[in-house]
Design an enzyme around this catalytic site. Structure first.
Site, PDB file in Angstrom:
ATOM      1  NE  ARG A 123      -2.112  -4.476   0.248  1.00  0.00           N
ATOM      2  CZ  ARG A 123      -3.341  -4.035   0.079  1.00  0.00           C
ATOM      3  NH1 ARG A 123      -4.132  -4.599  -0.813  1.00  0.00           N
ATOM      4  NH2 ARG A 123      -3.802  -3.042   0.795  1.00  0.00           N
ATOM      5  CG  ASN A 161      -3.288  -0.817  -5.402  1.00  0.00           C
ATOM      6  OD1 ASN A 161      -4.234  -0.302  -5.997  1.00  0.00           O
ATOM      7  ND2 ASN A 161      -3.402  -1.294  -4.174  1.00  0.00           N
ATOM      8  CD  GLU A 162      -4.611   1.930  -1.385  1.00  0.00           C
ATOM      9  OE1 GLU A 162      -4.104   1.101  -0.619  1.00  0.00           O
ATOM     10  OE2 GLU A 162      -5.753   2.374  -1.249  1.00  0.00           O
ATOM     11  CD  GLU A 315      -8.609   0.189  -4.116  1.00  0.00           C
ATOM     12  OE1 GLU A 315      -8.787   0.072  -2.889  1.00  0.00           O
ATOM     13  OE2 GLU A 315      -7.563  -0.146  -4.669  1.00  0.00           O
ATOM     14  CD1 TRP A 323      -9.081  -2.551   4.963  1.00  0.00           C
ATOM     15  CD2 TRP A 323      -9.155  -0.792   6.338  1.00  0.00           C
ATOM     16  NE1 TRP A 323      -9.668  -1.506   4.270  1.00  0.00           N
ATOM     17  CE2 TRP A 323      -9.718  -0.417   5.090  1.00  0.00           C
ATOM     18  CE3 TRP A 323      -9.095   0.150   7.365  1.00  0.00           C
ATOM     19  CZ2 TRP A 323     -10.223   0.868   4.849  1.00  0.00           C
ATOM     20  CZ3 TRP A 323      -9.598   1.423   7.121  1.00  0.00           C
ATOM     21  CH2 TRP A 323     -10.148   1.772   5.882  1.00  0.00           C
ATOM     22  CE  LYS A 364     -10.792 -16.483   5.211  1.00  0.00           C
ATOM     23  NZ  LYS A 364      -9.495 -15.878   5.596  1.00  0.00           N
TER      24      LYS A 364
HETATM   25  C1  GAL Z   1      -6.933  -0.666  -0.660  1.00  0.00           C
HETATM   26  C2  GAL Z   1      -6.194  -1.533  -1.656  1.00  0.00           C
HETATM   27  C3  GAL Z   1      -7.041  -2.672  -2.150  1.00  0.00           C
HETATM   28  C4  GAL Z   1      -7.746  -3.343  -1.009  1.00  0.00           C
HETATM   29  C5  GAL Z   1      -8.565  -2.311  -0.275  1.00  0.00           C
HETATM   30  C6  GAL Z   1      -9.328  -2.881   0.885  1.00  0.00           C
HETATM   31  O1  GAL Z   1      -6.052  -0.041   0.192  1.00  0.00           O
HETATM   32  O2  GAL Z   1      -5.745  -0.775  -2.746  1.00  0.00           O
HETATM   33  O3  GAL Z   1      -6.217  -3.591  -2.831  1.00  0.00           O
HETATM   34  O4  GAL Z   1      -6.795  -3.902  -0.161  1.00  0.00           O
HETATM   35  O5  GAL Z   1      -7.709  -1.324   0.246  1.00  0.00           O
HETATM   36  O6  GAL Z   1     -10.068  -1.881   1.548  1.00  0.00           O
END
Ligand code: GAL
Length: 667
Positions: A123, A161-162, A315, A323, A364
């Site tokens: 992405r 987004n970000e 978020e 991650w 996921k």
């Molecule tokens: C953000 C992102 C989201 C998702 C999330 C996961 O950086 O905007 O789409 O990937 O992290 O923590």
């Protein structure tokens, strides 16, 4: 201008329709068969969800081939959500172009500093400078706005987004030159600003200038600094282009883009001014013992970017992210604690990534509000609890402001310039230093705001500068005027070292600042190794130390002991200006700041609070938050009622593990 208040308090004063905190999350129903949607909506209602973000990653679904438009699914969703009273934050899908774009227009793909293409298949693979990308992004935005601008479910626009994609490719080389021409006018001016006399870097033609790509050895830091400024500006151009399109269609609908907190690629002070409301994504690590402080810091920073008013958590995670190296769930209660903590710090909207946990794709194993365990899962039960409580307190909380007497200064330019190759210690990490100073305030129960060095600081009793390596003349004059006007200033080491071109100021620190702080000569910087501690008498310093001669009249509040710096000042005071030439260990920094704050007339929110219990006032409400895994008892003077439980609190408050109380004084 429309703002968050229009969404949270649209019926201000009407008791039959109380104000509400926005609650919900990213909703990606295109990942699921349509039969799932009614269940989603049913469970959203159960959880008190009143807002979802649609379309963040829907570009390939909307435009599966160039120019095609498939809106039917989105029409049905918007209608479904509206029928159930759930508002839609509609995203432009432009952060993730469909595969056809890269295939037909390879120049839309960004390249890294080593020249490698960032291919589709993940992405955010777009070059901010590509005209083809911008054309397609504008077209899809235009059609979205035309189609849904009048839809009653639409409450807010979420652009991209970000924003975070750097590009070192040829498209970027072209716009970088244009940006530099605008900034400098002539090559002579650029050569002077970049100091290209060093290492034979003089430019004779604009075409010779490239983004700072892979090179044999260290790059020119002024070149890198400008590339960072340019990247922030280019991404901002992309944002503005889409924002202006949606605004043309719907001037009454607020527009935002979600920040990554403390992200190096965007100068968020500048960006925030371009938004109707400021939103941010916050992911503290549940295993971090100071995760609550991190959450507080990002809240303070985002609120300050929002001008002190309400802001939005776009978020957060209900459980683990996926991650980090090892990704931990949130123990029972922590999601609620950090959610209400953000509200305490001024958030009027609390959303998650994402509503329903994915079964496929790279995320996921990233939690959702509705996890793999479904509606019986512990995480969903907690989400419902949070939704219920937010509904309970929305009327009293929304729109209330948090007051802070202390400002922490932070500037992206300074970070960009200061954390480059060729410095004396790569252990000096800007965000970590800011965090250490904020933590000292947080631990001493002192509410902080953030500010830019050029902001009006006169409302603050105390201004804290963890590290502003680069300070332009405006910033310096502003600090001088602040102290002259009666303010108290504390500066950490490596402040005022460079001017706006990253040129070292005479004497290693701006002379005006040295005079203010009582420094006669700054002989040498003495960085410390990892784990090395400098004895400063009552405390130990870490990371850094300095050999400096104080000016007459300045008082050495603490001095180095032993070693090369024996007897030289570690902490210097010159009237209302303080200088701290090392990073005191956490307890010592906290004690030092508490002392300075007290002298400056700054009061902790409550006296006598135990460690790890946070108190913060929002309007007339007092939030008390227990960051411990054990129950605590706290003395609260006076008589209160807890909005969450309805219980009376007479002097003593019991908080369960990760417990929260929102106290009001009875009328
Ligand atoms: C953000 C992102 C989201 C998702 C999330 C996961 O950086 O905007 O789409 O990937 O992290 O923590």
């Amino acid at each position: 201008m429309p703002g968050l208040d229009d969404l949270t308090r649209p019926h201000d004063g009407r008791p039959d329709r109380p104000a509400r905190i926005l609650f919900g999350g990213d909703y990606n129903p295109e990942q699921w068969p349509e039969e799932t949607w009614p269940e989603d909506v049913r469970l959203m209602k159960e959880a008190g969800v009143n807002s979802v973000t649609l379309g963040v990653f829907s570009w390939a679904r909307i435009e599966p081939r160039p120019g095609a438009r498939e809106f039917g699914w989105l029409d049905r969703l918007m209608d479904l959500l509206h029928a159930h009273g759930i508002g839609v934050v509609l995203a432009t899908p432009t952060s993730s172009p469909p595969p056809w774009m890269g295939r037909l227009h390879p120049e839309t793909l960004p390249r890294d500093a080593d020249g490698r293409t960032e291919w589709w298949g993940s992405r955010q693979h777009f070059s901010h400078s590509s005209p083809a990308y911008r054309r397609y992004a504008a077209a899809v935005t235009e059609d979205l706005a035309a189609r849904y601008g009048g839809h009653p479910a639409l409450t807010m626009w979420h652009i991209n987004n970000e924003y975070c994609t750097f590009d070192w490719g040829d498209e970027a080389a072209r716009t970088f030159r244009g940006w530099l021409q605008e900034r400098y006018g002539t090559l002579d001016a650029l050569n002077t600003a970049w100091g290209t006399a060093f290492w034979s870097q003089g430019y004779d033609s604009w075409d010779e200038i490239l983004p700072p790509r892979h090179a044999h050895y260290m790059k020119n830091p002024a070149h890198v600094l400008d590339f960072r400024r340019y990247t922030s500006d280019m991404l901002l151009e992309c944002y503005r282009a889409e924002r202006d399109i949606v605004r043309r269609h719907t001037p009454h609908i607020p527009v935002t883009t979600n920040f990554m907190p403390f992200w190096t690629g965007q100068d968020a002070w500048t960006w925030a001014r371009e938004e109707d409301l400021v939103s941010v994504d916050i992911y503290p690590d549940p295993k971090d013992p100071y995760g609550g402080q991190y959450n507080a810091m990002i809240g303070d920073m985002t609120r300050s970017q929002a001008g002190g008013g309400p802001w939005m958590v776009m978020e957060q995670a209900a459980g683990p992210v996926n991650w980090r190296g090892v990704n931990h769930p949130k123990p029972y209660g922590l999601n609620r604690l950090w959610s209400l903590q953000s509200v305490a710090h001024g958030a009027d909207a609390l959303c998650y990534f994402q509503w329903r946990q994915s079964r496929q794709g790279a995320e996921k194993f990233h939690s959702g509000m509705l996890g793999h365990a479904g509606e019986k899962g512990r995480v969903f039960r907690e989400v419902k609890e949070i939704g219920r409580e937010l509904a309970l307190v929305g009327e009293q909380v929304t729109g209330q402001r948090v007051r802070a007497d202390v400002a922490v200064l932070h500037d992206w330019n300074s970070w960009w310039a200061g954390d480059q190759d060729g410095r004396l210690s790569d252990l000096v990490d800007h965000p970590e230093i800011v965090r250490a100073w904020h933590r000292a305030l947080w631990e001493s129960h002192t509410t902080a705001a953030f500010a830019h060095p050029a902001h009006d600081l006169s409302a603050y009793r105390l201004v804290v500068v963890p590290r502003l390596y680069l300070l332009d003349d405006t910033g310096i004059e502003n600090l001088l005027a602040y102290v002259r006007g009666g303010g108290t200033l504390v500066c950490g080491f490596l402040t005022g070292v460079a001017d706006e071109d990253d040129r070292v100021r005479p004497g290693g620190m701006d002379p005006r600042l040295r005079e203010l702080l009582g420094i006669d000569v700054l002989h040498e910087w003495w960085p410390l190794d990892a784990g090395e501690r400098a004895d400063c008498g009552d405390f130990h310093g870490t990371l850094w130390s300095e050999e400096l001669a104080p000016a007459p009249g300045a008082e050495a509040v603490a001095a180095y002991r032993g070693g090369e710096l024996d007897g030289l000042p570690a902490v210097l005071r010159n009237g209302r200006a303080w200088y701290v030439s090392t990073l005191p260990e956490p307890g010592a920094l906290r004690a030092l700041l508490a002392r300075i704050a007290q002298d400056a007339g700054v009061r902790p929110v409550l006296d006598g609070l135990p460690d790890g219990v946070e108190a913060i006032r929002r309007g007339e409400l007092l939030f008390v938050l227990n960051h411990h895994r054990d129950e605590v008892t706290v003395k609260i003077p006076g008589h209160h009622r807890d909005l969450l439980t309805g219980a009376d609190v007479d002097g003593t408050l019991h908080l369960a593990r990760y417990g929260v109380a929102i106290l009001e004084e009875p009328a």
